[in-house]
Design a protein around this motif. Structure first.
Motif, PDB file in Angstrom:
ATOM      1  N   LYS A  85       0.841  -1.214   0.000  1.00  0.00           N
ATOM      2  CA  LYS A  85       0.000   0.000   0.000  1.00  0.00           C
ATOM      3  C   LYS A  85       0.874   1.262   0.000  1.00  0.00           C
ATOM      4  O   LYS A  85       0.608   2.222  -0.721  1.00  0.00           O
ATOM      5  N   VAL A  86       1.924   1.221   0.829  1.00  0.00           N
ATOM      6  CA  VAL A  86       2.803   2.394   0.940  1.00  0.00           C
ATOM      7  C   VAL A  86       3.483   2.660  -0.408  1.00  0.00           C
ATOM      8  O   VAL A  86       3.582   3.797  -0.880  1.00  0.00           O
ATOM      9  N   LYS A  87       3.907   1.578  -1.057  1.00  0.00           N
ATOM     10  CA  LYS A  87       4.598   1.747  -2.340  1.00  0.00           C
ATOM     11  C   LYS A  87       3.664   2.325  -3.405  1.00  0.00           C
ATOM     12  O   LYS A  87       4.051   3.190  -4.185  1.00  0.00           O
ATOM     13  N   ILE A  88       2.433   1.840  -3.407  1.00  0.00           N
ATOM     14  CA  ILE A  88       1.462   2.363  -4.381  1.00  0.00           C
ATOM     15  C   ILE A  88       1.297   3.866  -4.170  1.00  0.00           C
ATOM     16  O   ILE A  88       1.271   4.660  -5.106  1.00  0.00           O
ATOM     17  N   GLU A  89       1.255   4.265  -2.904  1.00  0.00           N
ATOM     18  CA  GLU A  89       1.097   5.686  -2.576  1.00  0.00           C
ATOM     19  C   GLU A  89       2.318   6.497  -3.052  1.00  0.00           C
ATOM     20  O   GLU A  89       2.181   7.550  -3.674  1.00  0.00           O
ATOM     21  N   TYR A  90       3.526   5.970  -2.788  1.00  0.00           N
ATOM     22  CA  TYR A  90       4.723   6.713  -3.197  1.00  0.00           C
ATOM     23  C   TYR A  90       4.847   6.810  -4.714  1.00  0.00           C
ATOM     24  O   TYR A  90       5.285   7.831  -5.241  1.00  0.00           O
ATOM     25  N   VAL A  91       4.465   5.747  -5.406  1.00  0.00           N
ATOM     26  CA  VAL A  91       4.550   5.784  -6.877  1.00  0.00           C
ATOM     27  C   VAL A  91       3.618   6.864  -7.415  1.00  0.00           C
ATOM     28  O   VAL A  91       3.977   7.636  -8.303  1.00  0.00           O
ATOM     29  N   LYS A  92       2.420   6.931  -6.823  1.00  0.00           N
ATOM     30  CA  LYS A  92       1.449   7.946  -7.236  1.00  0.00           C
ATOM     31  C   LYS A  92       2.053   9.358  -7.026  1.00  0.00           C
ATOM     32  O   LYS A  92       2.010  10.203  -7.909  1.00  0.00           O
ATOM     33  N   ARG A  93       2.639   9.555  -5.872  1.00  0.00           N
ATOM     34  CA  ARG A  93       3.221  10.861  -5.556  1.00  0.00           C
ATOM     35  C   ARG A  93       4.406  11.177  -6.471  1.00  0.00           C
ATOM     36  O   ARG A  93       4.556  12.291  -6.959  1.00  0.00           O
ATOM     37  N   ARG A  94       5.276  10.168  -6.636  1.00  0.00           N
ATOM     38  CA  ARG A  94       6.448  10.364  -7.503  1.00  0.00           C
ATOM     39  C   ARG A  94       6.019  10.762  -8.904  1.00  0.00           C
ATOM     40  O   ARG A  94       6.506  11.741  -9.468  1.00  0.00           O
ATOM     41  N   ASN A  95       5.094   9.966  -9.473  1.00  0.00           N
ATOM     42  CA  ASN A  95       4.672  10.239 -10.850  1.00  0.00           C
ATOM     43  C   ASN A  95       4.100  11.637 -10.970  1.00  0.00           C
ATOM     44  O   ASN A  95       4.396  12.370 -11.901  1.00  0.00           O
ATOM     45  N   TYR A  96       3.285  11.998  -9.970  1.00  0.00           N
ATOM     46  CA  TYR A  96       2.660  13.318 -10.018  1.00  0.00           C
ATOM     47  C   TYR A  96       3.722  14.419  -9.940  1.00  0.00           C
ATOM     48  O   TYR A  96       3.755  15.339 -10.760  1.00  0.00           O
ATOM     49  N   MET A  97       4.618  14.305  -8.950  1.00  0.00           N
ATOM     50  CA  MET A  97       5.566  15.395  -8.725  1.00  0.00           C
ATOM     51  C   MET A  97       6.553  15.532  -9.883  1.00  0.00           C
ATOM     52  O   MET A  97       6.830  16.645 -10.353  1.00  0.00           O
ATOM     53  N   VAL A  98       7.066  14.414 -10.352  1.00  0.00           N
ATOM     54  CA  VAL A  98       8.068  14.478 -11.426  1.00  0.00           C
ATOM     55  C   VAL A  98       7.440  15.041 -12.704  1.00  0.00           C
ATOM     56  O   VAL A  98       8.058  15.833 -13.421  1.00  0.00           O
TER      57      VAL A  98
END
Ligand SMILES: Cc1ncc(COP(=O)(O)O)c(C=O)c1O
Length: 397
Positions: free
Chosen positions: A290-303
């Motif tokens: 779950k944590v990884k899914i959240e970080y991927v979402k954030r990473r993709n958005y921010m980058v």
């Protein structure tokens, strides 16, 4: 006259924390700050871990053994075996965070005047630990244009001198978010064995790998068993930064004997937090999913938002929760300070870590910042808007 040591004076400031007074002043003026400067995740700590102290009956909050509770080290040994890392309980010393483990590792390996190789940009506190002991940091320059990959073998070999004692590898990397590939790990392995170098492997972000990429520990590389010194921590893994629990682990008995003496000199790691960390080992795998899914979402958005700003470049990181972005400015120390001191958009601004602190030659990082995607997408969206507008206003000022 009273005088502090030259070493004390030459200790570098933390790029993550040095702008705190400006942030505090802005907050006092009613400005909301999005903290992308520091790797403090907003993810909840596992309930099981926190409940362990809620439900614990403590009569005396006593010292623990200097190397940590045996019950914890036994469980850690089992935990690592599931990740193809062979460590016995006696190969592990529990420390006050990964930070203390780094300080022990540097103290065990280097004498003043020795040299350490570190891929650059690097976690700024490596320079602090080295400076505290009079160790010279020799940067292995990695470029944003090359996605921070390691240079060729001949370049690496050219940095070795008779005083080189070790390499510090941060994998996945802070501040770049880069995950070493197999070829790079082989480069490190060959370099270490050929030149008798220890490899201090900081793997505190081990679980945070994305896009199907898998992390390989230095300790599971063939032939490196005696060379590897693992640094680990519960801080980021379980969002337990305040527990202050980490560890140093090695199959090298000389290192462990020396490290144990440093461990004894500071008596013991935190007792209460070891209870939390031990319980954290029972965290279900789906917590990380779950944590990884959240970080991927954030990473993709921010980058994506970063790369859409004219003049900004940010390679997509494959691990941890940081990225380095190149900005269309020539002094990020000044820009990051200006964002706190002189800018706000709808009474909000963003705090970033200036790039210079992650380089030995401070000039190199002057057009870069490190950003941690430790806020949810809604907050990241507002933070990116602040950055976008801030950049325009900074250029026009
Ligand atoms: C690469 C790296 N190593 C070590 C640490 C130290 O963490 P702690 O002392 O909280 O375990 C950090 C913290 O941000 C880090 O980013």
């Amino acid at each position: 006259m009273l005088k502090v040591s030259d070493r004390g004076n030459s200790m570098p400031e933390s790029p993550m924390r040095k702008l705190v007074p400006y942030a505090e002043a802005a907050e006092k003026n009613g400005i909301h700050i999005y903290h992308l400067n520091i790797g403090q995740p907003d993810i909840s700590s596992p309930k099981k871990a926190l409940n362990a102290i809620r439900n614990h009956n403590i009569d005396i909050l006593s010292y623990s053994p200097s190397d940590g509770f045996e019950s914890y080290r036994k469980k850690l040994s089992h935990h690592y075996s599931k990740q193809n890392i062979n460590l016995l309980p006696d190969d592990i010393i529990v420390t006050a965070g990964g930070s203390e483990a780094l300080s022990f590792a540097v103290s065990c390996i280097f004498d003043p005047g020795d040299e350490v190789l570190i891929p650059e940009p690097y976690y700024a506190n490596y320079l602090g630990f080295a400076t505290a002991l009079g160790v010279k940091v020799v940067p292995i320059e990695c470029s944003i244009n090359d996605d921070f990959s390691l240079p060729a073998n001949d370049k690496l070999s050219s940095l070795i001198t008779p005083r080189t004692k070790a390499i510090i590898l941060c994998n996945p990397g802070n501040p770049t978010g880069r995950l070493c590939n197999d070829d790079e790990l082989e480069q490190i392995r060959t370099l270490a064995i050929k030149n008798s170098l220890f490899v201090i492997s900081d793997e505190v972000y081990r679980e945070f790998t994305y896009d199907g990429k898998i992390h390989t520990s230095i300790l599971s590389l063939k032939g490196l068993e005696q060379y590897g010194v693992l640094i680990d921590s519960v801080s980021k893994r379980y969002s337990l930064c305040g527990a202050r629990i980490g560890l140093l682990a090695s199959k090298n008995k000389d290192i462990m004997r020396a490290a144990m003496k440093f461990a004894q000199s500071r008596l013991s790691p935190p007792t209460l937090a070891q209870i939390v960390a031990e319980a954290a080992l029972e965290t279900e795998d789906d917590y990380f999913e779950k944590v990884k899914i959240e970080y991927v979402k954030r990473r993709n958005y921010m980058v994506e938002r970063l790369n859409a700003i004219p003049g900004v470049k940010c390679p997509i990181p494959s691990g941890a929760f940081y990225c380095i972005a190149e900005l269309p400015i020539n002094n990020s120390d000044d820009f990051c300070k200006w964002m706190l001191e002189s800018f706000s958009h709808k009474k909000e601004t963003v705090m970033m870590a200036p790039g210079s602190g992650f380089y030995t030659n401070k000039e190199t990082g002057l057009n870069q910042v490190r950003l941690a995607y430790v806020l949810d997408v809604k907050d990241l969206s507002r933070a990116m808007t602040c950055l976008e507008i801030g950049l325009e206003k900074y250029k026009a000022r």
